[in-house]
Enzyme design. Structure first.
Site, PDB file in Angstrom:
ATOM      1  N   ARG A   1       0.812  -1.236   0.000  1.00  0.00           N
ATOM      2  CA  ARG A   1       0.000   0.000   0.000  1.00  0.00           C
ATOM      3  C   ARG A   1       0.836   1.271   0.000  1.00  0.00           C
ATOM      4  O   ARG A   1       0.421   2.268  -0.566  1.00  0.00           O
ATOM      5  CB  ARG A   1      -0.983  -0.023   1.158  1.00  0.00           C
ATOM      6  CG  ARG A   1      -0.537   0.609   2.426  1.00  0.00           C
ATOM      7  CD  ARG A   1      -1.563   0.479   3.506  1.00  0.00           C
ATOM      8  NE  ARG A   1      -1.887  -0.908   3.725  1.00  0.00           N
ATOM      9  CZ  ARG A   1      -3.111  -1.379   3.916  1.00  0.00           C
ATOM     10  NH1 ARG A   1      -4.125  -0.564   3.935  1.00  0.00           N
ATOM     11  NH2 ARG A   1      -3.312  -2.650   4.116  1.00  0.00           N
TER      12      ARG A   1
ATOM     13  N   ARG B   1     -12.989  -2.238   1.547  1.00  0.00           N
ATOM     14  CA  ARG B   1     -12.273  -1.922   2.795  1.00  0.00           C
ATOM     15  C   ARG B   1     -13.150  -1.256   3.861  1.00  0.00           C
ATOM     16  O   ARG B   1     -13.041  -1.605   5.037  1.00  0.00           O
ATOM     17  CB  ARG B   1     -11.016  -1.110   2.500  1.00  0.00           C
ATOM     18  CG  ARG B   1      -9.990  -1.909   1.669  1.00  0.00           C
ATOM     19  CD  ARG B   1      -8.657  -1.215   1.558  1.00  0.00           C
ATOM     20  NE  ARG B   1      -7.954  -1.138   2.818  1.00  0.00           N
ATOM     21  CZ  ARG B   1      -7.888  -0.067   3.576  1.00  0.00           C
ATOM     22  NH1 ARG B   1      -8.459   1.060   3.192  1.00  0.00           N
ATOM     23  NH2 ARG B   1      -7.243  -0.097   4.715  1.00  0.00           N
TER      24      ARG B   1
ATOM     25  N   CYS C   1     -26.784  -4.292  -2.549  1.00  0.00           N
ATOM     26  CA  CYS C   1     -27.873  -4.595  -1.623  1.00  0.00           C
ATOM     27  C   CYS C   1     -27.363  -5.099  -0.282  1.00  0.00           C
ATOM     28  O   CYS C   1     -27.517  -6.282   0.073  1.00  0.00           O
ATOM     29  CB  CYS C   1     -28.804  -5.613  -2.264  1.00  0.00           C
ATOM     30  SG  CYS C   1     -29.759  -4.848  -3.547  1.00  0.00           S
TER      31      CYS C   1
HETATM   32  C1  LIG Z   1       3.386 -11.223   3.642  1.00  0.00           C
HETATM   33  C2  LIG Z   1       2.984  -9.852   3.285  1.00  0.00           C
HETATM   34  N1  LIG Z   1       3.887  -8.998   2.790  1.00  0.00           N
HETATM   35  C3  LIG Z   1       3.559  -7.749   2.449  1.00  0.00           C
HETATM   36  C4  LIG Z   1       2.273  -7.275   2.586  1.00  0.00           C
HETATM   37  C5  LIG Z   1       1.966  -5.865   2.160  1.00  0.00           C
HETATM   38  O1  LIG Z   1       1.435  -5.091   3.163  1.00  0.00           O
HETATM   39  P1  LIG Z   1       1.162  -3.546   2.890  1.00  0.00           P
HETATM   40  O2  LIG Z   1       0.367  -3.459   1.653  1.00  0.00           O
HETATM   41  O3  LIG Z   1       0.415  -3.066   4.069  1.00  0.00           O
HETATM   42  O4  LIG Z   1       2.511  -2.894   2.742  1.00  0.00           O
HETATM   43  C6  LIG Z   1       1.282  -8.109   3.115  1.00  0.00           C
HETATM   44  C7  LIG Z   1      -0.098  -7.640   3.289  1.00  0.00           C
HETATM   45  O5  LIG Z   1      -0.986  -8.274   3.733  1.00  0.00           O
HETATM   46  C8  LIG Z   1       1.649  -9.433   3.472  1.00  0.00           C
HETATM   47  O6  LIG Z   1       0.749 -10.286   3.985  1.00  0.00           O
END
Ligand SMILES: Cc1ncc(COP(=O)(O)O)c(C=O)c1O
Length: 434
Positions: A288, A325, A356
C-alpha cells in the site's frame, strides 16, 4: 490531503477527473504513475540507496495488473506474489522469475509446482506441510529451491485485527516456539533440494509505529542466536515484510520511510556486528505505501436521500464491490466532489453504494460541497486493495483502470462487460430434463 481549490474541477496527475469520468465512464479506478515513481524514489532513498545488500519486493496483492508488473520491473524492484494467479500474471507480463518471491498460507500443490517449475527466486514457507510439497516438486523439476520460513514473532501491531498478521494467534507463519518450526528448519537445512536462506515476518498493515518492527527483531535475533549455537546456521536473508501506513484521511499521520528504516537498520547492523556474523540481505515487502495514494476512484452521484434530522445519503454507482475496505475493516477515506472542487465542503453526507447490503457505505458523515445527481465524487488513496479486492457481487462488472501520467491517460484494465460477466456461467443440461 492537498487542497488546491483554484481549479473548479479536481485534477489528478495533470488530468481533469471529470473529463476522465466522461471519457471512460464510472465507477473508474485511476492510477497515477507520477505518484508511484515518487513513492518508489522515496523508499529507495530511505532504504536500498542507503544500505548495501538490501532489496525491495513490491507486494502484488495491493494492486496487480500486467501493466503494473511492467512498471515494477522497470523500477528494478522484486515482486512478492501470494497465489498461482498472481504468479501467472507476473510471468505473462514477462517479469523475471528469479526476482519473484512466493508468499501465502496454504499454497496449493499446483501453485508450488508452478513456482518451482518457473524458477521463482524465493519460496516463503508458511506452514508445516508446505516443505514436503516444495521438495517433491523440486525433485520433479531437478531444482534447488531457495526458501525462507515465515515467522509470527508474537507482537501485536496497533491496527485493525484483520490486517494484523504477526501475533501468535494468526493463520500465517510459524510461532517462534512451535516444535513444527524447528522440524521445518531442520528439514530445510538438510534437504539437498532446498537452499535455506533465513526468515521472513510481516507484522501487519497500515502501521504507524516503528516499535513493532523493533520488537519483532528482538524475537528473530533470539532465534538466530539459538540456531547458530545449536546448528551453526548463519542466515543469508531476512525479510521484514511491509505494512507502512499511508494517508487515507486527514486524521492519519503516516511516517516517512526513514522513520522505519533508520532504527531498524541500526538495530540489525548492531546485532550482527555484536554477534560477529555477516549481516544477511534485508528485504522489505511494501504494497500500500507504494500504490495506495497513487489511486483514486471516481463515481457518479445518482439518488440523494435526505432523512430529515437524521442523515443525507448520497448514492453512487459503485460501492463495496469496488472498495470492500470500509465494510471489511471500517476503513475511512477522504472524498471530494470533483465536479465542484472549488466549493467549500459544507454538506454533511453519507456516501453509500448501490449494493444490496446496509453495510455498503463508503464514507459515513463526511463533508461534501453541495452535491447533486450527476456530480462526480473522487475517493482518495484507493490504489491499494481496491481493484485487487473487487468482486462481482450483485452481478456488477468490475470497473476499468486508467493509468495517468502528467496530463496523459491510457486504459490499463478494460471495464468488464456483461458478456464477460456471464462467460463461465452454464445452464446444466439436467435442468431442462427435470
Ligand atoms: C506477507 C505480506 N507482505 C507484504 C504485505 C503488504 O502489506 P502492505 O500493503 O500493508 O505494505 C502483506 C499484506 O498483507 C503481506 O501479507
Amino acid at each position: 490531503m492537498e487542497m488546491n481549490r483554484q481549479d473548479q474541477r479536481l485534477f489528478f496527475d495533470g488530468c481533469d477527473t471529470v473529463e476522465l469520468a466522461k471519457k471512460y465512464g464510472t465507477p473508474l479506478y485511476l492510477v497515477s504513475l507520477s505518484s508511484i515513481y515518487e513513492k518508489v524514489k522515496q523508499l529507495k532513498s530511505a532504504f536500498t540507496d542507503r544500505y548495501e545488500n538490501t532489496r525491495i519486493a513490491y507486494a502484488a496483492k495491493a494492486f496487480l495488473t500486467k501493466g503494473m508488473v511492467r512498471i515494477i520491473d522497470e523500477l528494478d524492484l522484486c515482486l512478492d506474489v501470494v497465489s498461482g494467479g498472481e504468479l501467472d500474471c507476473a510471468l505473462r507480463a514477462g517479469f523475471p522469475p528469479e526476482r519473484i518471491e512466493f508468499n501465502g498460507n496454504n499454497k496449493l500443490p499446483w501453485e508450488i509446482d508452478l513456482a518451482v517449475k518457473s524458477g521463482v527466486g524465493r519460496l516463503i514457507i508458511d506452514g508445516f506441510n508446505e516443505l514436503d510439497g516444495i521438495i517433491e516438486s523440486a525433485k520433479k523439476h531437478h531444482r534447488t529451491v531457495p526458501v525462507l520460513i515465515r515467522l509470527t514473532p508474537g507482537v501485536s501491531a496497533d491496527s485493525h485485527d484483520y490486517i494484523v498478521t504477526g501475533k501468535k494467534d494468526s493463520k500465517f507463519g510459524f510461532p517462534v516456539d512451535s516444535p513444527a518450526l524447528y522440524r521445518t528448519i531442520e528439514q530445510a537445512i538438510e534437504s539437498e533440494y532446498t537452499d535455506f536462506l533465513g526468515f521472513h515476518f510481516h507484522i501487519g498493515s497500515q502501521l504507524e509505529s516503528n516499535e513493532v518492527y523493533l520488537d519483532s527483531l528482538d524475537i528473530v535475533f533470539e532465534l538466530l542466536k539459538k540456531l547458530r549455537k545449536e546448528r551453526g546456521f548463519v542466515s543469508k536473508e531476512l525479510n521484514i515484510g511491509g505494512g507502512f501506513g499511508i494517508r487515507y484521511t486527514e486524521e492519519d499521520d503516516p511516517k516517512p520511510f526513514d522513520y522505519f528504516f533508520t532504527p531498524v537498520m541500526e538495530k540489525i547492523d548492531a546485532f550482527f556486528k555484536e554477534e560477529g556474523m555477516p549481516r544477511p540481505e534485508i528485504v522489505t515487502e511494501p504494497g500500500r505505501s507504494l500504490i495506495g495514494e497513487a489511486g483514486r476512484t471516481l463515481y457518479t452521484v445518482g439518488s440523494i436521500k435526505e432523512i430529515a434530522g437524521l442523515r443525507r445519503y448520497v448514492m453512487i454507482d459503485g460501492g463495496m464491490n469496488d472498495n470492500i475496505r470500509p465494510a471489511l475493516y471500517q476503513a475511512k477515506y477522504h472524498v471530494v466532489n470533483a465536479s465542484k472542487y472549488d466549493q467549500e465542503p459544507t454538506e454533511l453526507s453519507t456516501v453509500s453504494g448501490k449494493i444490496c447490503e446496509s453495510g455498503d457505505i463508503l464514507a459515513k458523515d463526511v463533508l461534501l460541497a453541495p452535491t447533486e445527481p450527476g456530480d462526480i465524487l473522487a475517493f482518495y488513496s484507493t490504489g491499494a486493495y481496491g481493484y485487487s479486492m473487487a468482486s462481482n457481487y450483485n452481478k456488477i462488472p468490475v470497473p476499468a483502470v486508467v493509468l495517468l501520467y502528467k496530463g496523459k491517460d491510457e486504459l490499463m484494465v478494460k471495464r468488464q462487460t456483461l458478456e464477460e460477466l456471464h462467460r463461465n456461467d452454464l445452464i446444466p443440461e439436467m435442468i431442462s430434463r427435470l
